[in-house]
Design a protein around this motif. Structure first.
Motif, PDB file in Angstrom:
ATOM      1  N   TYR A   1       1.015  -0.789  -0.319  1.00 63.37           N
ATOM      2  CA  TYR A   1       0.165   0.187   0.192  1.00 63.37           C
ATOM      3  C   TYR A   1       1.030   1.359  -0.129  1.00 63.37           C
ATOM      4  O   TYR A   1       1.750   1.241   1.028  1.00 63.37           O
ATOM      5  CB  TYR A   1      -0.477  -0.129   1.429  1.00 63.37           C
TER       6      TYR A   1
ATOM      7  N   ILE B   1      -3.464   1.170  -3.919  1.00 59.55           N
ATOM      8  CA  ILE B   1      -3.954   0.126  -2.771  1.00 59.55           C
ATOM      9  C   ILE B   1      -3.887  -1.256  -3.536  1.00 59.55           C
ATOM     10  O   ILE B   1      -3.355  -1.671  -3.774  1.00 59.55           O
ATOM     11  CB  ILE B   1      -5.253  -0.030  -2.232  1.00 59.55           C
TER      12      ILE B   1
ATOM     13  N   TYR C   1      -3.622   0.415   6.875  1.00 58.65           N
ATOM     14  CA  TYR C   1      -4.383   0.559   5.176  1.00 58.65           C
ATOM     15  C   TYR C   1      -4.250   1.798   5.258  1.00 58.65           C
ATOM     16  O   TYR C   1      -4.234   2.062   3.964  1.00 58.65           O
ATOM     17  CB  TYR C   1      -4.733  -0.773   5.083  1.00 58.65           C
TER      18      TYR C   1
END
Lengths: 111, 115
Positions: free
Chosen positions: A32, A51, B101
C-alpha cells in the motif's frame, strides 16, 4: 521488512515543465503506497495512495503516480509544474499498521 | 474531513522544563496515533505508536522515560518531553488514522526549542 527509497534528494524543474519524483519500494507482499507533501513548518499532507486496481493513481493538486510492480516503483508525476509545487515530498509504504517513509525529495520549481 | 490538530505550534523554554504536546483528531476516531521527530532537512523518524487505552510502542533508541506518551481517548494523544535539554530541540509531528491500510493524517507539527 518494508522500506521505500527516494533516490533523489533534490529535483529542480522549470515552471510549466513536467515533473517526476522517484520512489522505489521493497516489501514482502502487496504494498500500500502513499505520497505526501510537506510545506515549510507544516505537517505532511496526503496526496494520493495506491492500494489495488488501476496502476495510474490520480491525487490532489493535479498529481498522479504510477505503480509499476515489475520495477517496484511508484513515481510521482505532474504534467505541468507550478512554482507553488515547491515543497518536500515523501513516499511511504505500509503493510497494515506500520508506515515507513522515504528520506524525502525536495522539489524546486523555478519560474 | 480527517483533520488532526496539534498544539502548541511552537514552544521555547528553558532547559530542565517538561513540555506537553497535544494531538487531537477533530472529526474521526483515531485508533492509532503516531509521534515523529524531524531534524532539519531530514526525513521523519518514528518515535512511537500509540493505541487508545494501551501503552505506547516505542521505536528502538527512543527513551520511554524521556518521551512520555498518553493516548487516553480515541481523539487525543499527548507527548510529554520530560526534563528537556537543548538536544531535544526539534520539530515533532503527530499523525492519526482510524483503520489499517489507510493514510495517516498529520498535525501541523510543534517546533520545540530548548534554551
Amino acid at each position: 521488512a518494508q522500506s521505500v527509497a527516494q533516490p533523489e534528494d533534490q529535483v529542480n524543474v522549470a515552471e510549466g515543465n513536467p515533473l517526476t519524483v522517484k520512489c522505489t519500494y521493497s516489501v514482502s507482499g502487496n504494498p500500500y503506497l502513499f505520497w505526501y507533501v510537506q510545506y515549510p513548518n507544516r505537517g505532511l499532507q496526503f496526496l494520493l495512495k495506491y492500494i489495488t486496481g488501476d496502476n495510474l493513481v490520480k491525487g490532489s493538486y493535479g498529481f498522479e503516480a504510477e505503480f509499476n510492480k515489475s520495477q517496484t516503483s511508484f513515481h510521482l508525476k505532474k504534467p505541468s509544474a507550478l512554482v507553488s509545487d515547491s515543497a518536500l515530498y515523501f513516499c511511504a509504504v505500509t503493510l497494515g499498521n506500520d508506515m515507513r517513509f522515504g528520506a524525502g525529495t525536495r522539489l524546486t520549481v523555478k519560474p | 474531513g480527517a483533520v488532526v490538530s496539534q498544539h502548541p505550534s511552537r514552544v521555547i523554554c528553558k532547559s530542565g522544563t517538561s513540555v506537553k504536546i497535544e494531538c487531537r483528531s477533530l472529526d474521526f476516531q483515531a485508533t492509532t496515533m503516531f509521534w515523529y521527530r524531524q531534524f532539519p532537512k531530514k526525513s521523519l523518524m518514528l518515535m512511537a505508536t500509540s493505541n487508545e487505552g494501551s501503552k505506547a510502542t516505542y521505536e528502538q533508541g527512543v527513551e520511554k522515560d524521556k518521551f512520555l506518551i498518553n493516548h487516553a481517548s480515541l481523539t487525543l494523544s499527548t507527548l510529554t518531553v520530560t526534563s528537556a535539554h537543548p538536544e531535544d530541540s526539534s520539530f515533532y509531528i503527530c499523525s492519526a488514522k482510524d483503520r489499517d491500510y489507510q493514510p495517516q493524517h498529520f498535525g501541523d507539527g510543534t517546533r520545540l526549542s530548548i534554551l
